[in-house]
Scaffold this active site. Sequence first.
Site, short mmCIF file in Angstrom:
data_model
loop_
_atom_site.label_atom_id
_atom_site.label_comp_id
_atom_site.label_asym_id
_atom_site.label_seq_id
_atom_site.Cartn_x
_atom_site.Cartn_y
_atom_site.Cartn_z
N LYS A 201 0.86 -1.18 0.00
CA LYS A 201 0.00 0.00 0.00
C LYS A 201 0.90 1.23 0.00
CE LYS A 201 -3.57 2.41 2.57
NZ LYS A 201 -4.58 2.32 3.64
N ARG A 211 -10.63 9.81 2.28
CA ARG A 211 -10.49 10.46 3.58
C ARG A 211 -11.61 11.45 3.82
NH1 ARG A 211 -3.82 11.02 3.39
NH2 ARG A 211 -3.49 8.76 3.15
N LYS A 225 1.17 9.96 5.67
CA LYS A 225 1.30 8.59 6.17
C LYS A 225 2.59 7.95 5.64
CE LYS A 225 -3.69 8.00 6.80
NZ LYS A 225 -4.86 7.10 6.68
N GLU A 241 7.51 -6.91 0.94
CA GLU A 241 6.30 -6.81 1.78
C GLU A 241 5.39 -8.03 1.58
OE1 GLU A 241 5.10 -4.93 4.09
OE2 GLU A 241 6.12 -2.99 4.01
N LYS A 256 -2.20 -1.43 -3.86
CA LYS A 256 -3.06 -0.25 -3.79
C LYS A 256 -2.23 1.00 -3.90
CE LYS A 256 -6.08 1.89 -0.42
NZ LYS A 256 -6.59 1.82 0.92
N SER A 282 -10.26 5.68 -4.38
CA SER A 282 -11.20 6.79 -4.48
C SER A 282 -10.76 7.86 -5.48
CB SER A 282 -11.38 7.41 -3.09
OG SER A 282 -10.14 7.84 -2.56
N TYR A 321 -15.14 1.22 -6.69
CA TYR A 321 -16.40 1.92 -6.43
C TYR A 321 -17.32 1.85 -7.64
CZ TYR A 321 -13.60 3.54 -2.55
OH TYR A 321 -12.80 3.57 -1.44
C1 PBG Z 1 -7.06 3.60 5.60
C2 PBG Z 1 -7.55 3.32 4.25
C3 PBG Z 1 -7.44 4.20 3.18
C4 PBG Z 1 -8.06 3.62 2.10
C5 PBG Z 1 -8.56 2.38 2.52
N1 PBG Z 1 -8.21 2.21 3.87
C6 PBG Z 1 -6.87 5.57 3.08
C7 PBG Z 1 -5.59 5.90 3.69
O1 PBG Z 1 -4.70 5.08 3.81
O2 PBG Z 1 -5.49 7.06 4.08
C8 PBG Z 1 -8.16 4.30 0.77
C9 PBG Z 1 -9.17 3.80 -0.15
C10 PBG Z 1 -9.46 4.73 -1.26
O3 PBG Z 1 -8.82 5.78 -1.45
O4 PBG Z 1 -10.40 4.40 -1.98
N2 PBG Z 1 -6.70 2.56 6.38
#
Ligand code: PBG
Length: 332
Positions: A201, A211, A225, A241, A256, A282, A321
């Site tokens: 990720k 968010r 992050k 990983e 991701k 997203s 989505y």
């Molecule tokens: C947080 C989490 C995130 C997403 C899924 N779980 C966002 C982040 O790491 O800030 C993102 C999913 C998306 O953007 O559709 N644990």
Amino acid sequence: MSERNYPATRLRRLRRHGFLRELVREARLAPADLIYPVFVLDGRGRREPVVSMPGVERRSIDLLVEHARAAVDLGIPALALFPVIDPVRKSADAAEAWNPDGLVPRAVQALKSALPQLGVITDVALDPYTSHGQDGLIDADGYVQNDLTVAALVRQAVCQARAGADVVAPSDMMDGRIGAIRKALEREGLVNTAILAYSAKYASAFYGPFRDAVGSATNLGGAGKHSYQMDCGNSDEALHEVAQDLAEGADMVMIKPGLPYLDIVRRVKERFGVPTFVYQVSGEYAMLKAAAQNGWLDERAVVLETLLACRRAGADGILSYFALDAAGYLQG
Ligand code: PBG
């Protein structure tokens, strides 16, 4: 292939007719390849649009169950549940994350009892629950503390599994969390709860609209992050990983975001040959949707093309989505 084969070889021959293109297509997309991410709210009869994700809504459990029924009818095998936690329930220690009467356990129970055939995947991460919006527990400098966070994630994952989640999906990127969660699930007798690890990720700017959707953006402020999510320039590290998560007991792995990271999907699938998923996040949704709403892209065509590209890269399944729309296009 050398030019000398021409005209014996004319690659356009197999592109001339639809039936031939269909016969020789290498990658395919079906509703069964899709996982539908959804946002759940407290209350009854509540629905709120997510402004930065036109067409996406946060729903209370009752409305979510009805919406999930539509997914089942379209042949979508599973959904991924993300909670919108009331700000008064957020805290520095994220204790609401393992409240057995919390929003996620109640949503899981409602979904599983109404639609037992639908797989329910829960997100293991603390960001919807922390007052600071980070995925873990921070020290005085705001640094996310690994081992303390892992202990909290274990409580959260066990709580979700006890509520009936079929798959728990840690998206936090702490070191050692897969092994700790696996051990706890075994100890609790939850031996058939699967773990889908968000193994690679990335610290991506494409998570912005998510968010907003779960309401962690304001809590997070300007903080990033980057001290736990992967650096966008790395590829070998993703293999490291994945290897680690598999050794610790992950059943499936995820990459991701999606489209900008399909090279990682390809490398992971080739190297490990395990069930590999990709998350069309997203920001990817927002980008395609905005262009489509402006009439700049053909929505149906780009949705199906991007999802098929994920399959071609080696993904067994895709979180998107667009899952409902795409399943509708595929069935129609
Ligand atoms: C947080 C989490 C995130 C997403 C899924 N779980 C966002 C982040 O790491 O800030 C993102 C999913 C998306 O953007 O559709 N644990």
